[in-house]
Design a protein around this motif. Sequence first.
Motif, mmCIF file in Angstrom:
data_model
loop_
_atom_site.group_PDB
_atom_site.id
_atom_site.type_symbol
_atom_site.label_atom_id
_atom_site.label_comp_id
_atom_site.label_asym_id
_atom_site.label_seq_id
_atom_site.Cartn_x
_atom_site.Cartn_y
_atom_site.Cartn_z
ATOM 1 N N GLU A 140 15.762 48.413 33.551
ATOM 2 C CA GLU A 140 17.064 48.679 34.152
ATOM 3 C C GLU A 140 17.310 47.836 35.402
ATOM 4 N N VAL A 141 16.262 47.577 36.163
ATOM 5 C CA VAL A 141 16.456 46.914 37.460
ATOM 6 C C VAL A 141 16.563 45.397 37.317
ATOM 7 N N LEU A 142 15.721 44.798 36.487
ATOM 8 C CA LEU A 142 15.646 43.330 36.445
ATOM 9 C C LEU A 142 16.961 42.644 36.071
ATOM 10 N N PRO A 143 17.739 43.129 35.087
ATOM 11 C CA PRO A 143 19.017 42.455 34.831
ATOM 12 C C PRO A 143 19.987 42.564 35.999
ATOM 13 N N ARG A 144 19.849 43.601 36.801
ATOM 14 C CA ARG A 144 20.795 43.826 37.886
ATOM 15 C C ARG A 144 20.420 43.076 39.166
ATOM 16 N N VAL A 145 19.206 42.547 39.221
ATOM 17 C CA VAL A 145 18.814 41.740 40.384
ATOM 18 C C VAL A 145 18.681 40.270 40.033
ATOM 19 N N GLY A 146 19.015 39.910 38.793
ATOM 20 C CA GLY A 146 19.048 38.503 38.418
ATOM 21 C C GLY A 146 17.788 37.947 37.803
ATOM 22 N N TYR A 147 16.835 38.793 37.420
ATOM 23 C CA TYR A 147 15.586 38.299 36.839
ATOM 24 C C TYR A 147 15.505 38.488 35.330
ATOM 25 N N ALA A 148 16.579 38.978 34.705
ATOM 26 C CA ALA A 148 16.607 39.125 33.255
ATOM 27 C C ALA A 148 18.040 38.887 32.795
ATOM 28 N N VAL A 149 18.191 38.622 31.508
ATOM 29 C CA VAL A 149 19.517 38.339 30.952
ATOM 30 C C VAL A 149 20.283 39.651 30.812
ATOM 31 N N PRO A 150 21.461 39.761 31.430
ATOM 32 C CA PRO A 150 22.242 40.999 31.280
ATOM 33 C C PRO A 150 22.827 41.124 29.878
ATOM 34 N N THR A 151 23.000 42.352 29.433
ATOM 35 C CA THR A 151 23.598 42.644 28.135
ATOM 36 C C THR A 151 24.767 43.607 28.350
ATOM 37 N N VAL A 152 25.389 44.049 27.253
ATOM 38 C CA VAL A 152 26.491 44.997 27.375
ATOM 39 C C VAL A 152 25.969 46.332 27.911
ATOM 40 N N GLU A 153 24.797 46.743 27.443
ATOM 41 C CA GLU A 153 24.212 48.009 27.904
ATOM 42 C C GLU A 153 23.648 47.913 29.313
ATOM 43 N N ARG A 154 23.158 46.754 29.689
ATOM 44 C CA ARG A 154 22.554 46.560 31.009
ATOM 45 C C ARG A 154 23.227 45.368 31.674
ATOM 46 N N ALA A 155 24.352 45.648 32.310
ATOM 47 C CA ALA A 155 25.145 44.585 32.943
ATOM 48 C C ALA A 155 24.471 44.133 34.227
ATOM 49 N N ALA A 156 25.031 43.098 34.814
ATOM 50 C CA ALA A 156 24.427 42.521 36.021
ATOM 51 C C ALA A 156 24.917 43.203 37.287
ATOM 52 N N GLN A 157 25.385 44.427 37.204
ATOM 53 C CA GLN A 157 25.867 45.144 38.386
ATOM 54 C C GLN A 157 25.479 46.610 38.303
ATOM 55 N N TRP A 158 25.438 47.245 39.480
ATOM 56 C CA TRP A 158 25.063 48.649 39.558
ATOM 57 C C TRP A 158 26.279 49.553 39.407
ATOM 58 N N SER A 159 27.452 49.100 39.909
ATOM 59 C CA SER A 159 28.638 49.948 39.873
ATOM 60 C C SER A 159 29.338 49.827 38.528
ATOM 61 N N CYS A 160 30.252 50.756 38.267
ATOM 62 C CA CYS A 160 30.973 50.777 36.994
ATOM 63 C C CYS A 160 32.282 49.993 37.067
ATOM 64 N N ASP A 161 32.608 49.395 38.208
ATOM 65 C CA ASP A 161 33.885 48.690 38.359
ATOM 66 C C ASP A 161 33.923 47.449 37.485
ATOM 67 N N GLY A 162 34.912 47.368 36.595
ATOM 68 C CA GLY A 162 35.121 46.189 35.778
ATOM 69 C C GLY A 162 34.191 46.048 34.597
ATOM 70 N N LEU A 163 33.412 47.070 34.280
ATOM 71 C CA LEU A 163 32.517 46.978 33.122
ATOM 72 C C LEU A 163 33.299 47.216 31.840
ATOM 73 N N PRO A 164 33.073 46.409 30.796
ATOM 74 C CA PRO A 164 33.729 46.696 29.520
ATOM 75 C C PRO A 164 33.129 47.961 28.912
ATOM 76 N N PRO A 165 33.912 48.675 28.105
ATOM 77 C CA PRO A 165 33.352 49.888 27.487
ATOM 78 C C PRO A 165 32.229 49.532 26.534
ATOM 79 N N ALA A 166 31.270 50.427 26.443
ATOM 80 C CA ALA A 166 30.145 50.203 25.542
ATOM 81 C C ALA A 166 30.606 50.361 24.111
#
Length: 201
Positions: A140-166
């Motif tokens: 959960e943490v690595l995609p959000r700090v830039g050390y893994a490739v973000p996906t739809v389920e694990r986006a590159a941000q912690w907040s829900c602002d601007g996230l597409p629906p799953a």
Amino acid sequence: MSDWDKELAKIDKQLASISDEELLRSAQPAAPAKAAAGAKALPAAKASSAPAASAPSVGTGKPWVSWLKVAVAVGAAAGLMYWPWPARCGAPLVGFTAATGAVSLLGVWSAVGTWRHRLGWAHFASLLVTAWGLALGAREVLPRVGYAVPTVERAAQWSCDGLPPAQTTVPALPVPGPGTPAGPPGATPPASGSPAGGTTL
């Protein structure tokens, strides 16, 4: 020669007269202030008769307590598989990440007790719990700090602002109409006048 040189020369002579095995057997932790205040070195005979330092013993207490700690840790690790809220962003994500850290700490807590009581399988289970908690937290943490490739389920941000629906539904396949042949998509209809899959003579 100064007084220190004389004292050190005496100590060197005494150490040379003792074999290495006797020296290791008679090794004891040094007394804190008395030895430093000027206590004389023991003669070789007294040094060899000093009691040997005791080996570290198996932990005192009841081993079932350690097994209980392992059971709590394994139960918490299994509970992460049934986390009831979607942890894509916001407070549920922070809660899930904190839960993975707590599971890792439970694994370390149970590993300490199992190590003291020399419970091999229980210690192995504790280490697995620790690794499981760390792996889920890293997922959960690595995609959000830039050390893994973000996906739809694990986006590159912690907040829900601007996230597409799953994506929760599977796209529907087209339903064949009255004029289209029934069959798998992309299959060619059989030639007219011949049975399906047959050859004409």
